[in-house]
Design a protein around this motif. Sequence first.
Motif, short mmCIF file in Angstrom:
data_model
loop_
_atom_site.label_atom_id
_atom_site.label_comp_id
_atom_site.label_asym_id
_atom_site.label_seq_id
_atom_site.Cartn_x
_atom_site.Cartn_y
_atom_site.Cartn_z
N GLU A 119 0.81 -1.21 0.00
CA GLU A 119 0.00 0.00 0.00
C GLU A 119 0.85 1.26 0.00
OE1 GLU A 119 -3.37 2.16 2.84
OE2 GLU A 119 -2.81 0.08 3.19
N THR A 120 1.96 1.23 0.73
CA THR A 120 2.77 2.44 0.91
C THR A 120 3.98 2.51 -0.01
OG1 THR A 120 4.15 1.40 2.62
CG2 THR A 120 2.12 2.51 3.34
N GLY A 121 4.39 1.36 -0.57
CA GLY A 121 5.60 1.34 -1.38
C GLY A 121 6.87 1.19 -0.58
N ARG A 122 6.76 1.17 0.74
CA ARG A 122 7.94 0.96 1.58
C ARG A 122 8.27 -0.53 1.62
NH1 ARG A 122 6.27 2.93 7.11
NH2 ARG A 122 8.48 2.70 7.64
N ASP A 123 9.53 -0.85 1.77
CA ASP A 123 9.91 -2.26 1.78
C ASP A 123 9.47 -2.92 3.08
OD1 ASP A 123 12.58 -2.60 3.66
OD2 ASP A 123 12.44 -0.60 2.77
N PRO A 124 9.22 -4.24 3.05
CA PRO A 124 8.73 -4.94 4.24
C PRO A 124 9.61 -4.80 5.47
CG PRO A 124 8.43 -6.31 2.31
CD PRO A 124 9.25 -5.13 1.87
N ALA A 125 10.93 -4.76 5.28
CA ALA A 125 11.82 -4.63 6.44
C ALA A 125 11.60 -3.29 7.14
CB ALA A 125 13.27 -4.78 6.00
N SER A 126 11.47 -2.22 6.37
CA SER A 126 11.23 -0.90 6.96
C SER A 126 9.86 -0.83 7.64
CB SER A 126 11.32 0.18 5.87
OG SER A 126 12.61 0.24 5.34
N VAL A 127 8.87 -1.44 7.01
CA VAL A 127 7.53 -1.47 7.61
C VAL A 127 7.57 -2.19 8.95
CG1 VAL A 127 5.20 -2.42 7.37
CG2 VAL A 127 6.29 -1.29 5.43
N ALA A 128 8.23 -3.35 8.99
CA ALA A 128 8.31 -4.12 10.23
C ALA A 128 9.07 -3.36 11.30
CB ALA A 128 8.98 -5.47 9.96
N ASP A 129 10.18 -2.73 10.93
CA ASP A 129 10.96 -1.94 11.89
C ASP A 129 10.10 -0.85 12.53
OD1 ASP A 129 13.17 -3.47 11.35
OD2 ASP A 129 14.28 -1.90 10.30
N ALA A 130 9.34 -0.15 11.70
CA ALA A 130 8.50 0.94 12.22
C ALA A 130 7.44 0.41 13.17
CB ALA A 130 7.85 1.69 11.06
N MET A 131 6.85 -0.73 12.83
CA MET A 131 5.86 -1.34 13.72
C MET A 131 6.49 -1.70 15.06
SD MET A 131 3.78 -4.01 11.27
CE MET A 131 2.64 -3.47 9.99
N ALA A 132 7.64 -2.35 15.00
CA ALA A 132 8.31 -2.79 16.22
C ALA A 132 8.74 -1.60 17.08
CB ALA A 132 9.53 -3.64 15.87
N GLN A 133 9.23 -0.54 16.45
CA GLN A 133 9.66 0.64 17.19
C GLN A 133 8.50 1.29 17.92
OE1 GLN A 133 11.53 2.68 13.96
NE2 GLN A 133 13.34 1.36 14.02
N ARG A 134 7.35 1.30 17.28
CA ARG A 134 6.17 1.84 17.98
C ARG A 134 5.83 1.00 19.21
NH1 ARG A 134 4.31 2.63 12.57
NH2 ARG A 134 3.04 0.70 12.64
N LEU A 135 5.91 -0.31 19.07
CA LEU A 135 5.56 -1.20 20.16
C LEU A 135 6.48 -1.07 21.36
CD1 LEU A 135 4.66 -4.39 18.08
CD2 LEU A 135 3.06 -3.00 19.41
N ILE A 136 7.76 -0.75 21.12
CA ILE A 136 8.69 -0.64 22.25
C ILE A 136 8.90 0.82 22.67
CG2 ILE A 136 9.86 -2.78 21.63
CD1 ILE A 136 12.21 -1.11 20.60
N GLY A 137 8.05 1.70 22.17
CA GLY A 137 8.09 3.10 22.60
C GLY A 137 9.23 3.90 22.02
N ARG A 138 9.70 3.52 20.82
CA ARG A 138 10.82 4.24 20.20
C ARG A 138 10.49 4.73 18.80
NH1 ARG A 138 16.50 1.33 22.01
NH2 ARG A 138 15.96 1.01 24.20
N ALA A 139 9.23 5.01 18.56
CA ALA A 139 8.83 5.49 17.24
C ALA A 139 9.49 6.82 16.95
CB ALA A 139 7.30 5.64 17.18
#
Length: 349
Positions: free
Chosen positions: A329-349
């Motif tokens: 949907e966004t054109g971002r690569d899966p690794a970057s998408v996953a990193d952003a999700m994980a960073q939000r979950l650990i409070g480091r967005a």
Amino acid sequence: MNTPWGFEDFDAHEDLHFVWTEASGLKAIIAIHSTHLGPAAGGCRFWHYADAAEGLKDALRLSRGMSYKNAMAGLPLGGGKAVIIADEKRTKTPAMLHEFGKAVDNLCGRYVTAEDVGMSVADMIEIRRQTKFVAGLPVEGSAVGGDPGPHTSLGVFLGIKAAVRRALGKDSLQGLHIALQGAGSVATGVAMHAAAEGATLSIADVDAAKAQKLADAAGGKVVGADEILGLEADVLSPCALGAIFDEKSIAELKVPIVAGGANNQLATPEDGARMNARGILYAPDYVINAGGIINVCIEFLRSGDASVVRQKIEGIPDRLEQIWAESAETGRDPASVADAMAQRLIGRA
């Protein structure tokens, strides 16, 4: 990235401990990346490094990966990792493991250790003599425990099937060609699952005898360790060590899917974009290989049985689908998408 100490892979790690006991010969590094979601959990790797700086780099990268892995798996755990720096002979003694156990115990529960490359259930028993903050112990009765490798393998296998459905439109691995890098515990499990479903396997390992043994068991063929990344196949499944995908190796890939159990497969964050630009579907490693830590978590927290472990591992394909959908949907690569999700979950967005 926050690198106040000049270490490229230092990412606001909470704790970094260097352990040395001359009498036992123990040289170890324990890296705690985050305890935002709970105690930092991650295995201990026993490996011979060219120098201590390489061991430090591994500990920093692996501990950050564990923060992301545990968060994305929905576990109440933070991320940490340990490396024991082995000599050239890979000398490992009970005294060394006991000293490592004492070092873990001195952290008072901030870090929970388990198996990783070069470590076994027997090693965890020795470490357990000095600390209760250890998992991957022998299974007793109906309890959860033991080698986490088979659980990692199951998650990787299910993730491969999800990738095949998305990229190739197939519900089975029947007749598909899988290039498997590695012949250790995780690779063995992946190979046997895939072979049972009718996949054709090409297997490579730096230890040719191990590769041949696995090929014989799974009905596959052995290829050279220097050939596997450039092999033409339906799926490339890296299940050995990390940092194997860089600008050069990505340019030589001849597969539509990369999905495997190795940690830290991408040498740099830019390599995820490079793979995506080539139209290769990538399964972020710390999402697809979470089966082992799921088992460790349930064991350590005593929060369920084998059916709970299985249920959580079966959720791995859904998390991958969520990542791939956002990537498309966004054109971002899966690794970057996953990193952003994980960073939000650990409070480091």
